[in-house]
Design a protein around this motif. Structure first.
Motif, mmCIF file in Angstrom:
data_model
loop_
_atom_site.group_PDB
_atom_site.id
_atom_site.type_symbol
_atom_site.label_atom_id
_atom_site.label_comp_id
_atom_site.label_asym_id
_atom_site.label_seq_id
_atom_site.Cartn_x
_atom_site.Cartn_y
_atom_site.Cartn_z
ATOM 1 N N VAL A 1 -23.809 39.791 -5.925
ATOM 2 C CA VAL A 1 -23.182 38.565 -6.416
ATOM 3 C C VAL A 1 -22.632 38.834 -7.810
ATOM 4 O O VAL A 1 -23.133 39.694 -8.538
ATOM 5 C CB VAL A 1 -24.172 37.369 -6.457
ATOM 6 C CG1 VAL A 1 -24.585 36.968 -5.065
ATOM 7 C CG2 VAL A 1 -25.366 37.662 -7.312
ATOM 8 N N ALA A 2 -21.604 38.100 -8.168
ATOM 9 C CA ALA A 2 -20.996 38.258 -9.492
ATOM 10 C C ALA A 2 -21.966 37.770 -10.559
ATOM 11 O O ALA A 2 -22.704 36.801 -10.359
ATOM 12 C CB ALA A 2 -19.690 37.477 -9.565
ATOM 13 N N ALA A 3 -21.947 38.466 -11.694
ATOM 14 C CA ALA A 3 -22.791 38.060 -12.819
ATOM 15 C C ALA A 3 -22.264 36.753 -13.382
ATOM 16 O O ALA A 3 -21.092 36.640 -13.703
ATOM 17 C CB ALA A 3 -22.796 39.140 -13.888
ATOM 18 N N ASP A 4 -23.118 35.783 -13.475
ATOM 19 C CA ASP A 4 -22.751 34.479 -14.005
ATOM 20 C C ASP A 4 -23.667 34.205 -15.188
ATOM 21 O O ASP A 4 -24.855 33.963 -15.015
ATOM 22 C CB ASP A 4 -22.909 33.405 -12.929
ATOM 23 C CG ASP A 4 -22.435 32.040 -13.410
ATOM 24 O OD1 ASP A 4 -21.829 31.962 -14.490
ATOM 25 O OD2 ASP A 4 -22.674 31.060 -12.686
ATOM 26 N N MET A 5 -23.117 34.218 -16.376
ATOM 27 C CA MET A 5 -23.929 34.096 -17.589
ATOM 28 C C MET A 5 -24.368 32.663 -17.857
ATOM 29 O O MET A 5 -25.156 32.422 -18.744
ATOM 30 C CB MET A 5 -23.146 34.625 -18.798
ATOM 31 C CG MET A 5 -22.764 36.091 -18.670
ATOM 32 S SD MET A 5 -24.143 37.169 -18.256
ATOM 33 C CE MET A 5 -25.103 37.051 -19.728
ATOM 34 N N ARG A 6 -23.869 31.706 -17.097
ATOM 35 C CA ARG A 6 -24.257 30.321 -17.348
ATOM 36 C C ARG A 6 -25.740 30.095 -17.097
ATOM 37 O O ARG A 6 -26.343 29.231 -17.681
ATOM 38 C CB ARG A 6 -23.444 29.376 -16.462
ATOM 39 C CG ARG A 6 -21.997 29.285 -16.887
ATOM 40 C CD ARG A 6 -21.256 28.361 -15.992
ATOM 41 N NE ARG A 6 -21.146 29.005 -14.684
ATOM 42 C CZ ARG A 6 -20.734 28.416 -13.595
ATOM 43 N NH1 ARG A 6 -20.399 27.170 -13.623
ATOM 44 N NH2 ARG A 6 -20.640 29.068 -12.466
ATOM 45 N N SER A 7 -26.333 30.903 -16.214
ATOM 46 C CA SER A 7 -27.728 30.656 -15.876
ATOM 47 C C SER A 7 -28.703 31.482 -16.710
ATOM 48 O O SER A 7 -29.896 31.408 -16.515
ATOM 49 C CB SER A 7 -27.956 30.961 -14.391
ATOM 50 O OG SER A 7 -27.667 32.319 -14.138
ATOM 51 N N LEU A 8 -28.197 32.274 -17.645
ATOM 52 C CA LEU A 8 -29.057 33.102 -18.479
ATOM 53 C C LEU A 8 -29.691 32.227 -19.544
ATOM 54 O O LEU A 8 -29.031 31.483 -20.256
ATOM 55 C CB LEU A 8 -28.246 34.213 -19.146
ATOM 56 C CG LEU A 8 -29.025 35.135 -20.059
ATOM 57 C CD1 LEU A 8 -30.035 35.940 -19.245
ATOM 58 C CD2 LEU A 8 -28.082 36.058 -20.800
ATOM 59 N N VAL A 9 -31.012 32.300 -19.662
ATOM 60 C CA VAL A 9 -31.739 31.529 -20.650
ATOM 61 C C VAL A 9 -32.540 32.496 -21.511
ATOM 62 O O VAL A 9 -33.282 33.327 -20.990
ATOM 63 C CB VAL A 9 -32.704 30.502 -19.992
ATOM 64 C CG1 VAL A 9 -33.510 29.777 -21.036
ATOM 65 C CG2 VAL A 9 -31.928 29.544 -19.129
ATOM 66 N N VAL A 10 -32.374 32.387 -22.805
ATOM 67 C CA VAL A 10 -33.127 33.227 -23.726
ATOM 68 C C VAL A 10 -34.034 32.288 -24.503
ATOM 69 O O VAL A 10 -33.594 31.359 -25.153
ATOM 70 C CB VAL A 10 -32.187 33.987 -24.693
ATOM 71 C CG1 VAL A 10 -32.995 34.813 -25.660
ATOM 72 C CG2 VAL A 10 -31.228 34.850 -23.894
ATOM 73 N N ASP A 11 -35.331 32.564 -24.435
ATOM 74 C CA ASP A 11 -36.307 31.710 -25.107
ATOM 75 C C ASP A 11 -36.853 32.485 -26.300
ATOM 76 O O ASP A 11 -37.631 33.427 -26.137
ATOM 77 C CB ASP A 11 -37.434 31.327 -24.137
ATOM 78 C CG ASP A 11 -38.399 30.347 -24.756
ATOM 79 O OD1 ASP A 11 -38.069 29.777 -25.808
ATOM 80 O OD2 ASP A 11 -39.466 30.138 -24.172
ATOM 81 N N ALA A 12 -36.429 32.092 -27.465
ATOM 82 C CA ALA A 12 -36.894 32.775 -28.661
ATOM 83 C C ALA A 12 -37.137 31.735 -29.746
ATOM 84 O O ALA A 12 -36.405 30.765 -29.872
ATOM 85 C CB ALA A 12 -35.851 33.775 -29.150
ATOM 86 N N GLN A 13 -38.146 31.953 -30.515
ATOM 87 C CA GLN A 13 -38.459 31.040 -31.586
ATOM 88 C C GLN A 13 -38.524 31.845 -32.873
ATOM 89 O O GLN A 13 -39.175 32.881 -32.941
ATOM 90 C CB GLN A 13 -39.790 30.348 -31.330
ATOM 91 C CG GLN A 13 -40.052 29.238 -32.306
ATOM 92 C CD GLN A 13 -41.244 28.415 -31.878
ATOM 93 O OE1 GLN A 13 -41.977 28.798 -30.976
ATOM 94 N NE2 GLN A 13 -41.440 27.298 -32.520
#
Length: 156
Positions: free
Chosen positions: A143-155
Motif C-alpha cells: 500500500v502507498a505510504a500515507d503520512m496522515r496516519s503517522l502519530v509521534v508521541d513525544a513530551q
C-alpha cells in the motif's frame, strides 16, 4: 442592478474574507507551534465562514445580473452614475485583493504542511531502512505510504 444591494454584499464579503484570513493565520500559527487545543474549533469556524462566503458569492452574482467574472462586472457597472461606479469598482478590487490574500495564506500553510510531510517521510525512511517506504496492508499487499496516519508521541 441594485447599487445598494451590490454594495452591501461586497462589503459583507470583504468583512468575511478578513475574518477568514484571521482564522487561517491562527490555524497556520497553531500548526507551526503544534498547539492543537483550539485547532478543531478554529477549523469549524473557518468552514462556516467559507460556507457563508459561498452564499454571499451566489447573492453577489445574482445581484450583478449573473455577471460572475470581472470583465462582465465592469461592463455592468459602467452603466451606473460615476460615484456609484467608482465605489463599486473600489469595493470589487478590494474583494479581489482579499481573495488573493486568502489564497496566499492557504498556499503558505499547504507549503509548510507538505514540507513537514516530506521531512517526516525522510526521517521514517532513515529510521527504518528495512521498510524503505514500503508499507503492507492487512492482506499483505503493498500500500502507498500515507503520512496522515503517522502519530509521534513525544513530551518535552
Amino acid at each position: 442592478m441594485d447599487y445598494n444591494q451590490c454594495s452591501q454584499i461586497l462589503i459583507a464579503e470583504i468583512a468575511l474574507l478578513d475574518k477568514i484570513i484571521a482564522v487561517q493565520q491562527t490555524l497556520r500559527e497553531a500548526v507551526i507551534k503544534r498547539e492543537w487545543t483550539d485547532f478543531e474549533e478554529q477549523r469549524v469556524i473557518l468552514e462556516e465562514a467559507q460556507q457563508h462566503f459561498e452564499n454571499l458569492e451566489e447573492e453577489r452574482i445574482a445581484s450583478f445580473e449573473g455577471q460572475s467574472n470581472w470583465t462582465q462586472f465592469y461592463t455592468a457597472v459602467a452603466r451606473l452614475p460615476d460615484t456609484e461606479r467608482i465605489h463599486l469598482t473600489e469595493l470589487y478590487r478590494s474583494l479581489k485583493l482579499k481573495i488573493y490574500k486568502v489564497r496566499s495564506v492557504n498556499d503558505s500553510l499547504m507549503l509548510y504542511l507538505n514540507e513537514a510531510k516530506s521531512t517526516v517521510a525522510a526521517f521514517v525512511d532513515a529510521a527504518f531502512p528495512d521498510r524503505r517506504g514500503r508499507l503492507y496492508g492487512r492482506t499483505g499487499a503493498h500500500v502507498a505510504a500515507d503520512m496522515r496516519s503517522l502519530v509521534v508521541d513525544a513530551q518535552i
